[in-house]
Design a protein around this motif. Structure first.
Motif, PDB file in Angstrom:
ATOM      1  N   GLY A   1       0.788  -1.167  -0.172  1.00  0.00           N
ATOM      2  CA  GLY A   1       0.096  -0.059  -0.108  1.00  0.00           C
ATOM      3  C   GLY A   1       0.955   1.143   0.014  1.00  0.00           C
ATOM      4  O   GLY A   1       1.968   1.399  -0.261  1.00  0.00           O
ATOM      5  N   ASP A   2       0.300   2.451   0.392  1.00  0.00           N
ATOM      6  CA  ASP A   2       0.932   3.675   0.193  1.00  0.00           C
ATOM      7  C   ASP A   2       1.702   4.021   1.400  1.00  0.00           C
ATOM      8  O   ASP A   2       1.723   3.781   2.518  1.00  0.00           O
ATOM      9  CB  ASP A   2      -0.311   4.819  -0.023  1.00  0.00           C
ATOM     10  CG  ASP A   2      -1.280   4.911   1.212  1.00  0.00           C
ATOM     11  OD1 ASP A   2      -1.084   6.045   2.072  1.00  0.00           O
ATOM     12  OD2 ASP A   2      -1.743   4.069   1.776  1.00  0.00           O
TER      13      ASP A   2
ATOM     14  N   SER B   1      -0.027   5.581   4.800  1.00  0.00           N
ATOM     15  CA  SER B   1      -0.515   4.578   5.624  1.00  0.00           C
ATOM     16  C   SER B   1       0.770   4.004   6.240  1.00  0.00           C
ATOM     17  O   SER B   1       0.477   3.538   7.560  1.00  0.00           O
ATOM     18  CB  SER B   1      -1.307   3.621   4.916  1.00  0.00           C
ATOM     19  OG  SER B   1      -2.478   4.076   4.272  1.00  0.00           O
TER      20      SER B   1
ATOM     21  N   ARG C   1       0.912  10.247   0.120  1.00  0.00           N
ATOM     22  CA  ARG C   1      -0.355   9.443  -0.290  1.00  0.00           C
ATOM     23  C   ARG C   1      -0.132   8.813  -1.867  1.00  0.00           C
ATOM     24  O   ARG C   1      -0.834   8.044  -2.177  1.00  0.00           O
ATOM     25  CB  ARG C   1      -1.614  10.327  -0.074  1.00  0.00           C
ATOM     26  CG  ARG C   1      -1.689  11.354  -0.930  1.00  0.00           C
ATOM     27  CD  ARG C   1      -2.667  12.437  -0.866  1.00  0.00           C
ATOM     28  NE  ARG C   1      -2.491  13.799  -1.676  1.00  0.00           N
ATOM     29  CZ  ARG C   1      -1.809  14.624  -1.321  1.00  0.00           C
ATOM     30  NH1 ARG C   1      -1.245  14.515  -0.093  1.00  0.00           N
ATOM     31  NH2 ARG C   1      -1.907  15.854  -2.036  1.00  0.00           N
ATOM     32  N   ASN C   2       0.694   9.304  -2.560  1.00  0.00           N
ATOM     33  CA  ASN C   2       0.893   9.019  -3.890  1.00  0.00           C
ATOM     34  C   ASN C   2       2.344   8.261  -4.183  1.00  0.00           C
ATOM     35  O   ASN C   2       2.494   8.253  -5.270  1.00  0.00           O
ATOM     36  CB  ASN C   2       0.984  10.407  -4.938  1.00  0.00           C
ATOM     37  CG  ASN C   2      -0.520  10.716  -5.278  1.00  0.00           C
ATOM     38  OD1 ASN C   2      -1.375  10.128  -4.932  1.00  0.00           O
ATOM     39  ND2 ASN C   2      -0.660  12.280  -5.084  1.00  0.00           N
ATOM     40  N   ILE C   3       2.588   7.563  -3.107  1.00  0.00           N
ATOM     41  CA  ILE C   3       3.719   6.739  -3.269  1.00  0.00           C
ATOM     42  C   ILE C   3       3.413   5.356  -2.588  1.00  0.00           C
ATOM     43  O   ILE C   3       2.822   5.313  -1.442  1.00  0.00           O
ATOM     44  CB  ILE C   3       5.172   7.317  -2.487  1.00  0.00           C
ATOM     45  CG1 ILE C   3       5.319   8.622  -3.131  1.00  0.00           C
ATOM     46  CG2 ILE C   3       6.196   6.484  -2.436  1.00  0.00           C
ATOM     47  CD1 ILE C   3       6.245   9.380  -2.460  1.00  0.00           C
ATOM     48  N   LEU C   4       3.698   4.214  -3.376  1.00  0.00           N
ATOM     49  CA  LEU C   4       3.373   2.829  -2.979  1.00  0.00           C
ATOM     50  C   LEU C   4       5.053   2.248  -2.447  1.00  0.00           C
ATOM     51  O   LEU C   4       5.962   2.637  -2.658  1.00  0.00           O
ATOM     52  CB  LEU C   4       2.795   2.244  -3.912  1.00  0.00           C
ATOM     53  CG  LEU C   4       1.588   2.786  -4.510  1.00  0.00           C
ATOM     54  CD1 LEU C   4       1.101   1.554  -5.454  1.00  0.00           C
ATOM     55  CD2 LEU C   4       0.722   2.865  -3.689  1.00  0.00           C
TER      56      LEU C   4
ATOM     57  N   CYS D   1       3.038   6.894  -7.800  1.00  0.00           N
ATOM     58  CA  CYS D   1       1.890   6.818  -8.659  1.00  0.00           C
ATOM     59  C   CYS D   1       1.002   7.924  -8.583  1.00  0.00           C
ATOM     60  O   CYS D   1       1.571   8.980  -8.402  1.00  0.00           O
ATOM     61  CB  CYS D   1       1.014   5.551  -8.107  1.00  0.00           C
ATOM     62  SG  CYS D   1       0.696   5.816  -6.296  1.00  0.00           S
TER      63      CYS D   1
ATOM     64  N   CYS E   1      -5.650   2.375  -0.047  1.00  0.00           N
ATOM     65  CA  CYS E   1      -4.229   2.439  -0.162  1.00  0.00           C
ATOM     66  C   CYS E   1      -3.911   2.541  -1.505  1.00  0.00           C
ATOM     67  O   CYS E   1      -2.373   2.732  -1.802  1.00  0.00           O
ATOM     68  CB  CYS E   1      -3.735   1.015   0.590  1.00  0.00           C
ATOM     69  SG  CYS E   1      -4.095   0.738   1.957  1.00  0.00           S
ATOM     70  N   TYR E   2      -4.574   2.853  -2.468  1.00  0.00           N
ATOM     71  CA  TYR E   2      -4.086   3.003  -3.699  1.00  0.00           C
ATOM     72  C   TYR E   2      -4.391   4.498  -4.452  1.00  0.00           C
ATOM     73  O   TYR E   2      -5.694   4.799  -4.304  1.00  0.00           O
ATOM     74  CB  TYR E   2      -4.527   1.909  -4.706  1.00  0.00           C
ATOM     75  CG  TYR E   2      -3.797   0.545  -4.319  1.00  0.00           C
ATOM     76  CD1 TYR E   2      -2.450   0.445  -4.931  1.00  0.00           C
ATOM     77  CD2 TYR E   2      -4.243  -0.267  -3.592  1.00  0.00           C
ATOM     78  CE1 TYR E   2      -1.695  -0.722  -4.889  1.00  0.00           C
ATOM     79  CE2 TYR E   2      -3.597  -1.383  -3.102  1.00  0.00           C
ATOM     80  CZ  TYR E   2      -2.477  -1.659  -3.760  1.00  0.00           C
ATOM     81  OH  TYR E   2      -1.584  -2.464  -3.325  1.00  0.00           O
ATOM     82  N   SER E   3      -3.755   5.089  -5.200  1.00  0.00           N
ATOM     83  CA  SER E   3      -4.009   6.309  -5.782  1.00  0.00           C
ATOM     84  C   SER E   3      -3.621   6.135  -7.127  1.00  0.00           C
ATOM     85  O   SER E   3      -2.620   6.831  -7.538  1.00  0.00           O
ATOM     86  CB  SER E   3      -3.344   7.625  -5.026  1.00  0.00           C
ATOM     87  OG  SER E   3      -3.746   8.831  -5.688  1.00  0.00           O
TER      88      SER E   3
END
Length: 427
Positions: A205-206, A209, A260-263, A273, A423-425
């Protein structure tokens, strides 16, 4: 004597007539000259208007013309397909979704995944305005091997414009190719509705989190270490910079760099992402005015609605470092989101967090120069991180005792709670 008088009278009469003629001539000149000037002006005005209208019509007939800052050529009005001579552009003349998909699918032949290889057991991750995101399994190969993917499904019913835009995003990933620090495209299903985009699945996930979980009294979970050191912050940051350099090489920028835009993978490999803004720049030449980006991550020029660029990503990268070193705290916690521009205009920046070394804080501050030209280039910034990592602490674990309340975080950060519920953007 009488003859002389008659001669003088004739001369006087002639002179008087000449003066009358002169006066009458001047009166005609006073009338005629302005009329000629006005007529000439009207003729010139008519010619200028005709040239202007002709120019406007020629611009409207040119499909690629837009009054925007210099950016990569627009790809929103043509689609690239493989031809005998290489890539060719196909104008979008289709009048129905079905005919469009029949036309475009051959150009995506290498990406097509048979639908019967995608498991019907879909785990919903997020439901948004454009469609629903699922986790699914693709079974392919000989022998058959299952592979977890993220499936982005276009919402139904979908019109031609929505389908064209969705396929455009698939082609954008195809254009980007693969990079170890970008979420990459696994395949697609475009031969009929519903249209699917299959993306790489980063199970853990991100990053946001992950940072929040690091606040808990948990050592490991599902094989992922939930402890973060200063050296690991530099490690993750360097990977994000490598992804941004890859985008810059393609004359793109991300536009929304944030945790929030990094996995994050189990070995702390970072995958950037949330490439929707990069796609808009690639396809339209500019960021859509309807696209809302949280204000607290934006550079001053973005807040002032000036043209965006890679230097804005560098500003946001400084905010990302703050997020990581505070284990997911919202930036500018004491400033309301709507007041952030006024705060920055007064020359203020965030103070050094207690968990942040002076070396890391100096790197953050270098990203937060008001002037874009005063901020470091991506390569320079990466060199600074590499130098700092060599002397950084790899033993002491970053600790923040307070747990995060998502609703409170969203209010302070200027985000919607819904955007934090998954958990995904993905794009």
């Amino acid at each position: 004597m009488g003859e002389e008088r008659r001669t003088v009278r004739a001369l006087l009469q002639c002179n008087l007539n000449d003066k009358m003629c002169l006066v009458q001539g001047e009166e005609y000149a006073v009338v005629i000259i302005p009329v000629l000037m006005v007529g000439t002006f009207l003729i010139l005005l008519a010619v200028i208007l005709w040239l202007f209208i002709k120019g406007q019509r020629s611009q409207q007939q040119r499909p690629g013309h837009r009054a925007i800052a210099p950016v990569p050529a627009s790809r929103g009005l043509t689609w690239e397909a493989e031809g005998h001579g290489g890539k060719v552009a196909m104008p979008l003349t289709e009048t129905s979704v079905e005919s469009f998909l029949r036309t475009i699918t051959p150009s995506l032949a290498k990406l097509q995944v048979p639908r019967d290889q995608v498991s019907e057991d879909l785990e919903q991750i997020h439901k948004g305005s454009c469609g629903t995101t699922y986790r699914a399994t693709v079974i392919s190969g000989d022998p058959a091997k299952p592979k977890s993917v993220v499936v982005k499904a276009l919402k139904e019913p979908a019109g031609l414009q929505e389908v064209q835009d969705f396929v455009g995003r698939i082609q954008f990933y195809q254009y980007l190719g693969k990079h170890q620090n970008l979420v990459h495209l696994e395949g697609c299903c475009t031969e009929r509705l519903p249209v699917y985009m299959l993306l790489e699945d980063v199970v853990h996930g991100d990053l946001l989190s992950f940072l929040w979980t690091c606040r808990r009294d948990v050592m490991t979970m599902d094989g992922l270490l939930y402890d973060l050191t200063e050296k690991q912050v530099y490690h993750i940051g360097k990977q994000v910079l490598l992804a941004l350099e890859f985008l810059q090489d393609k004359h793109l920028f991300h536009g929304d760099v944030a945790a929030r835009n990094i996995l994050i993978q189990s070995d702390l490999t970072a995958k950037l992402c949330g490439l929707g803004l990069a796609y808009e720049v690639h396809a339209l030449g500019a960021i859509s005015t309807a696209r809302a980006v949280p204000l607290k991550w934006l550079a001053p020029e973005r807040l002032l609605l000036r043209p965006a660029g890679i230097r804005g990503d560098i500003w946001s990268f400084g905010i990302l470092l703050y997020e990581m070193v505070t284990l997911g705290a919202p930036p500018y916690p004491e400033v309301p989101p709507t007041s952030i521009l006024q705060y920055l205009q007064r020359g203020k920046i965030m103070t050094r967090p207690s968990t942040c070394t002076h070396t890391m804080y100096n790197i953050m501050k270098s990203c937060w120069h008001w002037s874009e030209d005063s901020r470091p280039l991506l390569g320079e910034l990466r060199s600074h991180l590499e130098a700092a990592a060599r002397t950084s602490d790899d033993k002491a674990v970053l600790q923040v005792p307070e747990l995060v309340v998502p609703e409170l975080y969203a209010a302070v950060a200027g985000l919607s709670v819904d955007s934090l519920s998954y958990c995904y953007s993905v794009l």
